[in-house]
Design a protein around this motif. Structure first.
Motif, mmCIF file in Angstrom:
data_model
loop_
_atom_site.group_PDB
_atom_site.id
_atom_site.type_symbol
_atom_site.label_atom_id
_atom_site.label_comp_id
_atom_site.label_asym_id
_atom_site.label_seq_id
_atom_site.Cartn_x
_atom_site.Cartn_y
_atom_site.Cartn_z
ATOM 1 N N ILE A 1 0.833 -1.202 0.000
ATOM 2 C CA ILE A 1 0.000 0.000 0.000
ATOM 3 C C ILE A 1 0.869 1.253 0.000
ATOM 4 C CG2 ILE A 1 -1.644 1.341 1.368
ATOM 5 C CD1 ILE A 1 -2.808 -1.346 2.295
ATOM 6 N N SER A 2 1.944 1.207 0.804
ATOM 7 C CA SER A 2 2.772 2.417 0.871
ATOM 8 C C SER A 2 3.471 2.663 -0.466
ATOM 9 C CB SER A 2 3.782 2.303 2.013
ATOM 10 O OG SER A 2 4.816 1.437 1.647
ATOM 11 N N LEU A 3 3.682 1.592 -1.249
ATOM 12 C CA LEU A 3 4.314 1.772 -2.555
ATOM 13 C C LEU A 3 3.287 2.052 -3.656
ATOM 14 C CD1 LEU A 3 7.017 -1.043 -2.484
ATOM 15 C CD2 LEU A 3 7.358 1.415 -2.234
ATOM 16 N N SER A 4 2.015 1.784 -3.347
ATOM 17 C CA SER A 4 1.004 1.852 -4.400
ATOM 18 C C SER A 4 0.894 3.211 -5.096
ATOM 19 C CB SER A 4 -0.353 1.421 -3.853
ATOM 20 O OG SER A 4 -0.796 2.362 -2.906
ATOM 21 N N PRO A 5 1.161 4.354 -4.413
ATOM 22 C CA PRO A 5 1.059 5.627 -5.144
ATOM 23 C C PRO A 5 1.987 5.701 -6.353
ATOM 24 C CG PRO A 5 1.102 6.038 -2.810
ATOM 25 C CD PRO A 5 1.410 4.574 -2.994
ATOM 26 N N LEU A 6 2.992 4.817 -6.415
ATOM 27 C CA LEU A 6 3.860 4.814 -7.590
ATOM 28 C C LEU A 6 3.104 4.291 -8.813
ATOM 29 C CD1 LEU A 6 7.138 3.374 -6.023
ATOM 30 C CD2 LEU A 6 6.591 5.756 -6.525
ATOM 31 N N PHE A 7 2.072 3.499 -8.576
ATOM 32 C CA PHE A 7 1.374 2.868 -9.697
ATOM 33 C C PHE A 7 -0.044 3.400 -9.872
ATOM 34 C CE2 PHE A 7 4.043 -0.189 -7.365
ATOM 35 C CZ PHE A 7 5.094 -0.253 -8.262
ATOM 36 N N ILE A 8 -0.658 3.764 -8.745
ATOM 37 C CA ILE A 8 -2.046 4.209 -8.807
ATOM 38 C C ILE A 8 -2.073 5.695 -8.467
ATOM 39 C CG2 ILE A 8 -4.375 3.858 -7.900
ATOM 40 C CD1 ILE A 8 -3.312 1.125 -6.828
ATOM 41 N N THR A 9 -2.895 6.450 -9.166
ATOM 42 C CA THR A 9 -3.017 7.868 -8.837
ATOM 43 C C THR A 9 -4.157 8.038 -7.844
ATOM 44 O OG1 THR A 9 -2.686 8.056 -11.189
ATOM 45 C CG2 THR A 9 -2.770 10.102 -9.925
ATOM 46 N N TYR A 10 -3.788 8.496 -6.664
ATOM 47 C CA TYR A 10 -4.814 8.793 -5.669
ATOM 48 C C TYR A 10 -5.125 10.274 -5.725
ATOM 49 C CZ TYR A 10 -3.753 4.259 -3.546
ATOM 50 O OH TYR A 10 -3.566 2.937 -3.301
ATOM 51 N N ILE A 11 -6.245 10.629 -5.143
ATOM 52 C CA ILE A 11 -6.549 12.044 -4.953
ATOM 53 C C ILE A 11 -5.506 12.601 -3.989
ATOM 54 C CG2 ILE A 11 -8.288 13.663 -4.099
ATOM 55 C CD1 ILE A 11 -10.372 11.442 -4.729
ATOM 56 N N GLU A 12 -5.071 13.827 -4.216
ATOM 57 C CA GLU A 12 -4.066 14.421 -3.332
ATOM 58 C C GLU A 12 -4.615 14.400 -1.897
ATOM 59 O OE1 GLU A 12 -1.267 16.469 -1.443
ATOM 60 O OE2 GLU A 12 -3.100 17.646 -1.682
ATOM 61 N N PRO A 13 -3.839 13.838 -0.949
ATOM 62 C CA PRO A 13 -4.410 13.588 0.390
ATOM 63 C C PRO A 13 -4.837 14.849 1.144
ATOM 64 C CG PRO A 13 -2.050 13.091 0.330
ATOM 65 C CD PRO A 13 -2.479 13.291 -1.084
ATOM 66 N N ASN A 14 -4.257 15.995 0.775
ATOM 67 C CA ASN A 14 -4.660 17.215 1.487
ATOM 68 C C ASN A 14 -5.662 18.051 0.702
ATOM 69 O OD1 ASN A 14 -3.171 16.712 3.734
ATOM 70 N ND2 ASN A 14 -1.363 17.802 2.997
ATOM 71 N N LYS A 15 -6.061 17.577 -0.444
ATOM 72 C CA LYS A 15 -6.967 18.369 -1.279
ATOM 73 C C LYS A 15 -8.357 18.368 -0.660
ATOM 74 C CE LYS A 15 -8.667 18.834 -5.990
ATOM 75 N NZ LYS A 15 -10.097 18.657 -5.707
ATOM 76 N N MET A 16 -8.883 19.602 -0.501
ATOM 77 C CA MET A 16 -10.186 19.707 0.151
ATOM 78 C C MET A 16 -11.281 19.886 -0.877
ATOM 79 S SD MET A 16 -9.156 22.338 3.125
ATOM 80 C CE MET A 16 -7.720 22.025 4.135
ATOM 81 N N ASP A 17 -12.380 19.235 -0.592
ATOM 82 C CA ASP A 17 -13.565 19.453 -1.398
ATOM 83 C C ASP A 17 -14.662 19.808 -0.403
ATOM 84 O OD1 ASP A 17 -15.732 19.459 -2.979
ATOM 85 O OD2 ASP A 17 -15.492 17.422 -3.760
#
Lengths: 255, 514, 312, 289
Positions: free
Chosen positions: D38-54
């Motif tokens: 999981i900690s390596l997964s951002p290298l392969f999967i694009t997540y929403i920016e963790p601090n981005k507010m909606d």
């Protein structure tokens, strides 16, 4: 002759490894029999199997152990408990650790007397101590205050109290000096004579076996090689039996 | 000891039941109000601190702030200030709860106490008291201040009966009597049957001290308390919307603002540039913050003093809108150009600003710091956010040594002295030594000095207005964000008479509708 | 025995002294001026002279060593000064908050002992499947953070069922949830210890002899194994008290339990030095006393040690 | 006759056999491996920016857009959970490294030198152990001011003494072994004895200690973050996420469950590995009664 114990085709596994292979022998009522073999050949395992004291990963693969016409390997925990002590008892090769360290000798003997169901446990315990030539005041002692030989004699006293029909003595003299060894063996003889129990005496040392039994089983790498008279071992056709006899002879000679 | 006290409680409860059941009594109404911290102190020497919100029900002040934050009579009937001399006429027919009459002698004795305290808040010359009648006397300010009466609206200046143990049994003229106090747990007061003024609605008030913000809200939802006296924005965010919790608010009075480090040494010297401060002011989306936080009750701020206060008016400041493009251009003009990683830089230095949040504690503004961080990031400013839940650490670790670029504060001019806040926060001669770095300079010093020396209220207000504009507009020592009302939360069926100043919310006058 | 205790106490003196130095130093060298903070929070305008006078009053203007010896000489008379925040003496503050924490910690310790014995013995005594389940349960319980457990318990018992109060008045009924929270985790952790201990003993020869004798499992456990493990378990339990006191800080804050944990969190945020110092010293002392009790139990239950000490 | 001598299984088969037997250990390894992935997964999967507010999608429950829902600022809980893996576990591992950096030499030196050096070093450790660990960590943080770094230092300062004691005990036991004595009698240098004889012996039990202690350090660090005096927002960290989730647990249970389960699983993984290793090392079986 009536069988006290019958072991038939006993095989034992641990982690896929065969440790006892088709072991069979019998022990008659009041009979004294030796079980000799080199260290690690499976003698103690056989004793543990008979007393139900195997622990994982050891497990019995095949065979049966018949006591009073019943196969004790099929016993429930409760049935086992009823058999232990009064029917089969074992004294171990490590008296130093066999007694409960945090309990005085007295209560440990009295506990045995209660299991044996005697009327006056305390008196029975003291009498047993006398029989193995120990002073009664050691009931107040903790095991660490006794010597190795004394502890082994306490174990024999325990056997005296329990009066088992079958006693298994697993190398009771290992690590003791010759004088103590003699005392232990005579205590053991006294005990057997008094209770009329059958004895399976386990040792790697033919010299010792000779003191308590006329016949002996010879074990090698998990198998019973033969059953023979102790004195005939020198003439055995098995080379392992012969080497055991020779080792004993050398020891006697060197004394 | 623990068991004993609960046993004692049981016994006293049993007595209470017995005494109620005897005569045909109207049911007592009780109210439990939760506060964050126990500020009730028993140290006689520190007695100026003792009369905080709960104890304020027992002792009263000389004057109280009116709707415009001007002093109005309470124990003082009238007052006059001419040439440095204050002439006071006391309200007649008032007595302390033990029966001692309130008159010129007892009033002078009470006021003199304020000089024996360590902190001479009122700045009265104790030698100058002069009794001029049974209910009138004169005194002077030892520093020639015209604002002594204004300062008396602070609840820390309540008038005690002297000669008794104020710690264990405070005696005042107020509507309630001291009943029970368990430190850090609760303070209970009961109605004073002989109160001189309008009788309160509530017979018994219990103030519970519950330090944890969430526990306060949960306890209210769970029906264990009736009112929450200290409300944080997080509580308003998580407040259930089904009507099970009622929000009460005053006019907006508290400001949330970023104080800029105008005098910091490197690396905290970026704020020296007015253009940077202005760019920051333009990059804050106040409307969004106002709509999300404080239950939407806050308003985008043009200053740190609300316009209604002292009749300052809203028009002497212009404020800043939300225009990230303009902010970006300003930063470009200031030499901070966008780097490849989305963070601006100038002469090889990244634009990283340390934002220290917050005074008095971060929970009073949370989660605003995170919201601001995102807004600043959008214009290329990287924020090193430091959240402090301890005003001591805030001021000694960050503010005083200047270890930060922006300091978020949530505070108010909780005093009818119009110069109070500005003088303490934005002058080089501030008595609060930590605030040296937010002082714009001699011109603001001068404005506030003149304001404090002015002899008429209009003149004071005029100077304050000018100083305020300088601070929040022309110099941007404070970048205003929001003005926020004072809040309380309650269970349904309670109406709380709100005041802009939390200490003046009168819980005794709460009305119950069920 | 008494001689042993005296020796034990004497040998602990340097540790205790070191502990007071650490407690004093951690707090005294920390930044943050309590005086100014207090005044600012009150909205009071002090002059520099006022501040200095207050600092002098609390002795904050003297050098460290001087302050330590001054503090120690009073501390041995149980005079830890006055709380800066409340004006009550520190001893008074501790007295006010100690009973709640004491009750909480002792109840939690009691719960811990019960849970650990139940889990440990059940895991040893039951059949293979139940034992594996119990051991799995134990590891899971050990792994759940107490603050999360507290929140979940609140959700279930306060909000969902409404069986418990959140902010009680310190009565025994309000004790249940905090005690459950505290003792589940540490009970499971110690259940593991109980299990491992009994298991280790069950590998010993003396147990084999007892089995060969035909002694029943319950008697083997009670007569033969218990005296051997009670000492080490007592040590583990009393050590758990330290963890419980630490955990109490979190649990007290979540449940609003008016104990020392609340006091210390507040004192830290208010820079109330005298309180923090006294608290650290008292925790250290409490810990010291409990480990002394554990030592005594170890000696009483180990005949070899008991004899050695009575003959020396 | 030959059938009872052991068939030599190859090491991999043996390992797999052991894993099957030690299901706890294998579950633990799988959990930790999953966290590593999981900690390596951002290298392969694009997540929403963790601090981005909606801010319009605050506190929304799990949906196709936000698989684990959003928090009180409309940030994606999944991406914050993922971003927190290296922070939370990294902090625990880093703290453990600091603890070992102090306690390993401390325990080794005390154990090998013995005598007065040992007495003094253990006395010093005892002084710190006199305080309940979490409380000592609290005091250190009080000294330094709240931050992730301060909580790591606080935890390390509070945890090293007990580790040093355990390591010393291991060293003492190893020192008594025959071949170490023999090596000593043969005149091997202290350094050589440490690296050639003692270290290899204490390494297996030390692995158990490291694994279990990392679990307790992770718990402590997340507790401190939960109290608001560890990792500071908006840093995604499980304890801090729980702290933020607290006010909203009535409305957005997912905010509470995700980080809580994350901490529990990570601690569980470490505990299972530690316990499993211990059982691998201690193969003794109890007598059956």
């Amino acid at each position: 002759m009536v069988n006290a114990l019958l072991v038939e085709g006993l095989s034992l596994h641990a982690n896929g490894q065969l440790l006892l292979n088709n072991v069979s022998f019998e022990l008659a009522l009041g009979e004294r029999k030796g079980l000799i073999g080199a260290s690690g050949c499976g003698k103690s395992l056989t004793a543990s199997a008979i007393c139900g004291l195997l622990r994982p990963p050891l497990s019995i693969a095949t065979g049966q152990i018949i006591l009073d016409g019943r196969n004790i390997l099929d016993f429930s925990k409760k049935e086992w408990r009823a058999v232990r002590g009064r029917h089969i008892f074992q004294i171990f090769q490590s008296p130093g650790t066999a007694l409960t360290l945090a309990m005085r000798i007295g209560p440990q003997l009295i506990e045995a007397a209660e299991i044996a169901g005697v009327k006056n446990p305390k008196m029975t315990a003291i009498k047993a101590l006398h029989d193995v030539e120990l002073d009664e005041n050691i009931t107040e002692f903790f095991p660490y205050q006794l010597s190795g030989g004394m502890k082994q004699r306490v174990l024999i006293a325990m056997a005296l109290i329990l009066r088992p029909r079958i006693l298994i003595a697993d190398e009771p003299t290992t690590g003791l000096d010759v004088l103590t060894e003699y005392e232990i063996l005579s205590s053991l003889n006294t005990m057997i004579e008094e209770t009329g129990a059958s004895l399976l005496f386990i040792s790697h040392d033919l010299r010792v076996v000779r003191n308590v039994a006329q016949r002996t089983l010879v074990m090698h790498e998990g198998q019973i090689l033969e059953e023979t008279q102790v004195d005939m071992l020198m003439q055995s056709s098995y080379k392992h039996s012969k080497s055991l006899a020779k080792a004993a002879a050398r020891l006697v000679h060197s004394c | 000891m623990f068991k004993l006290s609960s046993a004692a409680r049981l016994v006293s409860a049993a007595f209470l039941v017995a005494s109620i059941s005897a005569p045909a009594f109207a049911a007592e109404n009780e109210l439990t109000v939760a506060f964050k911290r126990d500020r009730y102190s028993v140290d006689e020497e520190k007695f100026t601190f003792t009369v905080r919100r709960p104890a304020a029900q027992i002792v009263e002040t000389a004057v109280k702030p009116d709707a415009n934050f001007l002093p109005e009579p309470l124990l003082f009937k009238s007052w006059d200030y001419v040439d440095g001399v204050y002439s006071i006429t006391l309200r007649e027919g008032v007595s302390f709860s033990d029966g001692t009459p309130f008159n010129a002698d007892t009033a002078i004795a009470a006021l003199k106490l304020y000089d024996s305290g360590r902190s001479d808040f009122l700045q009265i010359d104790p030698e100058s008291f002069e009794k001029s009648g049974p209910f009138s006397f004169n005194f002077r300010s030892e520093v020639g201040s015209s604002l002594v009466i204004e300062n008396m609206t602070h609840r820390a200046t309540s008038l005690f009966l002297t000669g008794t143990n104020r710690a264990e049994n405070p005696i005042g003229t107020g509507p309630y009597l001291f009943e029970n106090y368990v430190p850090n747990q609760s303070l209970t007061v009961k109605r004073n049957p002989n109160y001189w003024g309008e009788a309160p609605n509530i017979d018994k008030l219990t103030f519970r001290f519950i330090g944890d913000d969430n526990a306060r809200l949960l306890a209210l939802q769970n029906g264990e308390i009736d009112i929450i006296g200290e409300v944080t924005p997080q509580m308003l965010l998580s407040m259930p919307q089904d009507g099970s919790v009622i929000l009460h608010e005053s006019r907006p009075i508290r400001y949330v603002a970023l104080l800029a480090n105008l005098n910091g040494a490197a690396p905290f010297d970026i704020m020296h540039d007015y253009k940077v401060r202005e760019a920051i002011a333009w990059s804050i989306d106040r409307e969004t913050i106002a709509s999300v936080l404080y239950a939407g009750r806050g308003i985008p701020a043009k200053g740190i003093l609300p316009g209604w206060m002292f009749n300052l008016g809203d028009n002497h400041t212009d404020g800043f809108g939300y225009d990230p493009k303009k902010a970006g251009e300003m930063l470009d003009a200031a030499g901070w150009v966008m780097g490849s990683d989305g963070i601006r830089e100038k002469d090889g230095r990244k634009m990283t600003l340390r934002l220290v949040a917050a005074y008095p504690n971060v929970s009073s503004v949370k989660p605003m710091p995170e919201m601001l961080e995102q807004m600043f990031l959008a214009v290329g400013i990287d924020i090193d956010l430091v959240e402090v839940d301890d005003s001591g650490v805030y001021s000694s670790t960050y503010l005083k040594p200047g270890e930060g670029d922006l300091f978020m504060e949530f505070a108010s001019n909780n005093n009818t002295d119009p110069t109070y806040l500005l003088n303490n926060l934005f002058t080089t001669k501030t008595p609060w030594a930590s605030y040296q770095l937010t002082a714009p300079g001699p011109h603001v010093d001068a404005m506030l000095e003149q304001a404090r020396a002015a002899q008429t209220r209009d003149e004071v207000i005029e100077k304050v207005r000018a100083a305020h504009r300088a601070i929040v507009q022309d110099d941007l020592a404070a970048i205003p964000i929001l003005l926020v009302p004072n809040f309380t939360l309650s269970r349904p069926g309670i109406s709380v008479p709100m005041s802009e100043y939390a200490d003046w919310v009168d819980f005794g006058q709460v009305t119950l509708s069920d | 025995m008494i001689k042993y205790l005296l020796i034990r106490l004497a040998s602990a003196l340097p540790t205790l002294l070191g502990m007071t130095i650490v407690a004093f130093a951690i707090v005294s060298l920390a930044p943050g001026d309590p005086i100014e903070q207090e005044l600012r929070a009150m909205g009071i305008v002090p002059t520099i002279e006022d501040l200095n006078a207050l600092r002098a009053k609390y002795g904050l203007d003297k050098p460290f060593i001087y302050r330590y010896f001054d503090w120690m000489s009073r501390a041995v008379q149980f005079d830890f000064g006055t709380s800066i925040a409340t004006g009550r003496t520190v001893i008074n503050e501790l007295k006010l908050h100690f009973p709640a924490t004491f009750i909480l910690a002792i109840s939690a310790l009691f719960g811990t002992i019960l849970i650990s014995l139940a889990l440990g013995i059940a895991a040893v005594a039951s059949n293979q499947n139940i034992a594996s389940f119990l051991r799995a349960l134990t590891v899971v319980l050990v792994s759940i953070p107490s603050f999360w457990l507290a929140l979940i318990l609140i959700y279930i018992f306060v909000f969902y069922f409404g069986w418990a109060r959140l902010v009680g008045d310190g009565s025994l009924r309000d004790l249940i949830l905090p005690v459950v929270t505290l003792s589940l985790g540490s009970g499971a952790a110690l259940g593991r210890v109980v299990y491992e201990r009994i298991r280790a003993e069950m590998c010993e020869d003396y147990v084999r002899l007892a089995i060969a004798k035909g002694v029943s499992p319950a008697k083997i456990l009670l007569r033969h194994i218990t005296p051997r493990i009670i000492g080490p378990l007592a040590t583990a339990w009393t050590n758990a008290l330290g963890a419980l006191l630490g955990g109490a800080v979190i649990v007290e804050s979540i449940f609003g339990w008016p104990g020392l944990g609340q006091l210390i969190l507040q004192a830290i945020s208010q820079r109330d030095f005298p309180i923090i110092q006294a608290y650290l010293v008292f925790m250290g002392l409490g810990f010291f006393v409990t480990s002394l009790i554990a030592d005594i139990i170890v000696i009483i239950t180990d005949p070899q040690l008991r004899r050695k000490n009575s003959h020396e | 006759m030959n059938n009872f001598s052991a068939k030599k299984a190859n090491p991999l088969q043996k390992f797999i056999f052991n894993l099957k037997k030690h299901s706890g250990l294998s579950i633990g390894i799988i959990i930790l491996f999953a966290f590593a992935l999981i900690s390596l997964s951002p290298l392969f999967i694009t997540y929403i920016e963790p601090n981005k507010m909606d801010l319009l999608a605050r506190l929304s429950p799990p949906s196709s857009e936000h698989i684990l829902g959003t928090d009180h600022l409309g940030r994606d809980v999944l991406s914050r959970f993922v971003a927190a893996v290296p922070v939370s576990l990294g902090a625990a591992l880093f703290a453990m490294v600091v603890i070992l950096a102090i306690s390993l030499p401390w325990g080794l030196i005390a154990g090998i030198m013995g005598g007065r050096v040992d007495a003094i070093m253990m006395r010093m450790a005892d002084i710190i152990m006199a305080f309940p660990t979490l409380i000592f960590a609290l005091a250190i943080i009080g000294f330094m001011g709240a931050s992730l770094e301060a909580s790591i230092i606080g935890v390390a300062a509070a945890w090293w003494p007990s580790n040093a004691r355990m390591i010393r005990a291991l060293v003492l036991a190893a020192k008594e072994r025959e071949f170490v004595r023999a090596a000593r009698l043969a005149g091997a240098s202290d350094l050589r004895i440490v690296f050639r004889h003692i270290m290899p012996q204490i390494l297996p039990p030390l692995t158990v200690i490291i694994s279990l202690e990392t679990a307790s350090v992770l718990l402590a660090l997340s507790s401190l973050s939960f109290l608001g005096i560890g990792a500071q927002p908006p840093t995604p960290e499980w304890g801090a996420m729980l702290n933020e989730a607290r006010p909203f647990f009535n409305q957005a249970l997912h905010m509470l469950l995700v980080p809580g389960l994350a901490v529990t699983l990570a601690v569980l993984g470490l505990n299972l590995v530690g316990e499993g290793l211990r059982h691998l090392l201690d193969q003794r079986e109890p007598y059956k009664w």
